[in-house]
Write a protein that holds these residues in place. Structure first.
Motif, short mmCIF file in Angstrom:
data_model
loop_
_atom_site.label_atom_id
_atom_site.label_comp_id
_atom_site.label_asym_id
_atom_site.label_seq_id
_atom_site.Cartn_x
_atom_site.Cartn_y
_atom_site.Cartn_z
N GLY A 212 0.80 -1.22 0.00
CA GLY A 212 0.00 0.00 0.00
C GLY A 212 0.83 1.27 0.00
N ARG A 213 2.09 1.17 0.30
CA ARG A 213 3.00 2.32 0.22
C ARG A 213 3.46 2.57 -1.22
N ALA A 214 3.57 1.50 -2.01
CA ALA A 214 4.10 1.61 -3.37
C ALA A 214 3.02 1.68 -4.45
N LEU A 215 2.02 0.84 -4.33
CA LEU A 215 1.04 0.70 -5.41
C LEU A 215 0.31 1.99 -5.77
N PRO A 216 -0.12 2.82 -4.80
CA PRO A 216 -0.83 4.04 -5.20
C PRO A 216 0.05 5.05 -5.93
N ALA A 217 1.35 4.91 -5.81
CA ALA A 217 2.25 5.78 -6.57
C ALA A 217 2.51 5.22 -7.97
N LEU A 218 2.55 3.90 -8.09
CA LEU A 218 2.90 3.27 -9.36
C LEU A 218 1.74 3.17 -10.34
N GLU A 219 0.56 2.81 -9.84
CA GLU A 219 -0.55 2.59 -10.77
C GLU A 219 -0.93 3.82 -11.59
N PRO A 220 -1.00 5.01 -11.01
CA PRO A 220 -1.33 6.17 -11.85
C PRO A 220 -0.30 6.43 -12.95
N ALA A 221 0.96 6.15 -12.67
CA ALA A 221 2.01 6.36 -13.68
C ALA A 221 2.00 5.27 -14.74
N ALA A 222 1.71 4.04 -14.32
CA ALA A 222 1.73 2.90 -15.24
C ALA A 222 0.44 2.78 -16.06
N ARG A 223 -0.66 3.20 -15.48
CA ARG A 223 -1.98 3.11 -16.12
C ARG A 223 -2.31 1.68 -16.59
N PRO A 224 -2.31 0.73 -15.65
CA PRO A 224 -2.65 -0.64 -16.05
C PRO A 224 -4.13 -0.74 -16.44
N ASP A 225 -4.44 -1.75 -17.24
CA ASP A 225 -5.84 -1.97 -17.63
C ASP A 225 -6.69 -2.32 -16.42
N GLN A 226 -6.12 -3.05 -15.48
CA GLN A 226 -6.84 -3.45 -14.27
C GLN A 226 -6.05 -3.01 -13.06
N THR A 227 -6.56 -2.01 -12.34
CA THR A 227 -5.88 -1.56 -11.14
C THR A 227 -6.19 -2.52 -9.99
N ARG A 228 -5.24 -2.64 -9.09
CA ARG A 228 -5.42 -3.51 -7.93
C ARG A 228 -5.51 -2.73 -6.63
N MET A 229 -5.29 -1.42 -6.68
CA MET A 229 -5.34 -0.64 -5.45
C MET A 229 -6.68 -0.76 -4.74
N PRO A 230 -7.82 -0.73 -5.44
CA PRO A 230 -9.10 -0.92 -4.73
C PRO A 230 -9.18 -2.27 -3.99
N LEU A 231 -8.59 -3.31 -4.56
CA LEU A 231 -8.60 -4.62 -3.92
C LEU A 231 -7.71 -4.63 -2.68
N LEU A 232 -6.58 -3.96 -2.78
CA LEU A 232 -5.68 -3.84 -1.63
C LEU A 232 -6.36 -3.07 -0.50
N ALA A 233 -7.01 -1.97 -0.85
CA ALA A 233 -7.73 -1.17 0.16
C ALA A 233 -8.85 -2.00 0.79
N GLN A 234 -9.53 -2.79 -0.02
CA GLN A 234 -10.61 -3.66 0.48
C GLN A 234 -10.08 -4.68 1.48
N ASP A 235 -8.94 -5.29 1.17
CA ASP A 235 -8.36 -6.28 2.08
C ASP A 235 -7.92 -5.62 3.39
N LEU A 236 -7.28 -4.47 3.31
CA LEU A 236 -6.87 -3.77 4.54
C LEU A 236 -8.09 -3.37 5.37
N ALA A 237 -9.13 -2.88 4.71
CA ALA A 237 -10.35 -2.48 5.43
C ALA A 237 -10.97 -3.68 6.13
N ALA A 238 -10.97 -4.84 5.47
CA ALA A 238 -11.53 -6.05 6.08
C ALA A 238 -10.73 -6.46 7.32
#
Length: 179
Positions: free
Chosen positions: A48-74
């Protein structure tokens, strides 16, 4: 300067150029447990320290940050502050970031099987669907073939930057966890 290889060799060229950095990240993350809530939260928080910085720059077709946030929230854990990241504005650099992120999805699928019983694992379970990894590899090869001189070097720098950010995230999270 590295020239763009023939299509079909891009993945291997990136793999060879980043192997040491990749192995360092793997070693750092191997120290995180996945079987207890406390250890798993530390692992997810490092990502969670790295992914939110990398995904906006990489622009992947499928982001995983929402899934990471969901797991941490759970797990009743907050998202950690993201690390700063200065992405270069080049197509090759972006593809290098994507190479690292899409490869981490492969590793995540393997790690998902080691997550403790009853713990959420949406983030690590976000594996490629049938044919998606092959499609990514073909797109990477196509981008390299069209990228021209310097494209591969930019891609290597992007992948190295992604691995470096994950290494920093793991190191910082270990410092927080061990206080």
């Amino acid at each position: 300067m590295t020239k763009s290889p023939d299509a079909g060799r891009t993945r291997q060229a990136l793999r060879e150029a980043t192997m040491t950095s990749h192995e360092r990240v793997d070693a750092l993350f191997a120290d995180f447990g996945l079987d207890t809530p406390r250890d798993y939260i530390a692992f997810l928080s490092a990502h969670g320290r790295a992914l939110p910085a990398l995904e906006p720059a990489a622009r992947p077709d499928q982001t995983r940050m929402p899934l990471l946030a969901q797991d941490l929230a759970a797990l009743d854990a907050p998202l950690p502050p993201p690390l700063p990241f200065d992405a270069r504005d080049s197509d090759g650099f972006r593809w290098g970031l994507l190479y690292a992120l899409e490869g981490s999805r492969l590793g995540g699928a393997f790690l998902a099987r080691r997550v403790g019983a009853g713990l959420p694992h949406a983030y690590l379970s976000a594996a490629h669907g049938k044919g998606e990894w092959l499609a990514f590899q073909r797109a990477l090869d196509g981008a390299a073939a069209e990228g021209g001189e310097g494209w591969l070097e930019d891609a290597v720098q992007g992948a190295l930057a992604a691995f470096a950010l994950f290494a920093t995230a793991a190191t910082q999270q270990k410092a927080v966890a061990h206080g």
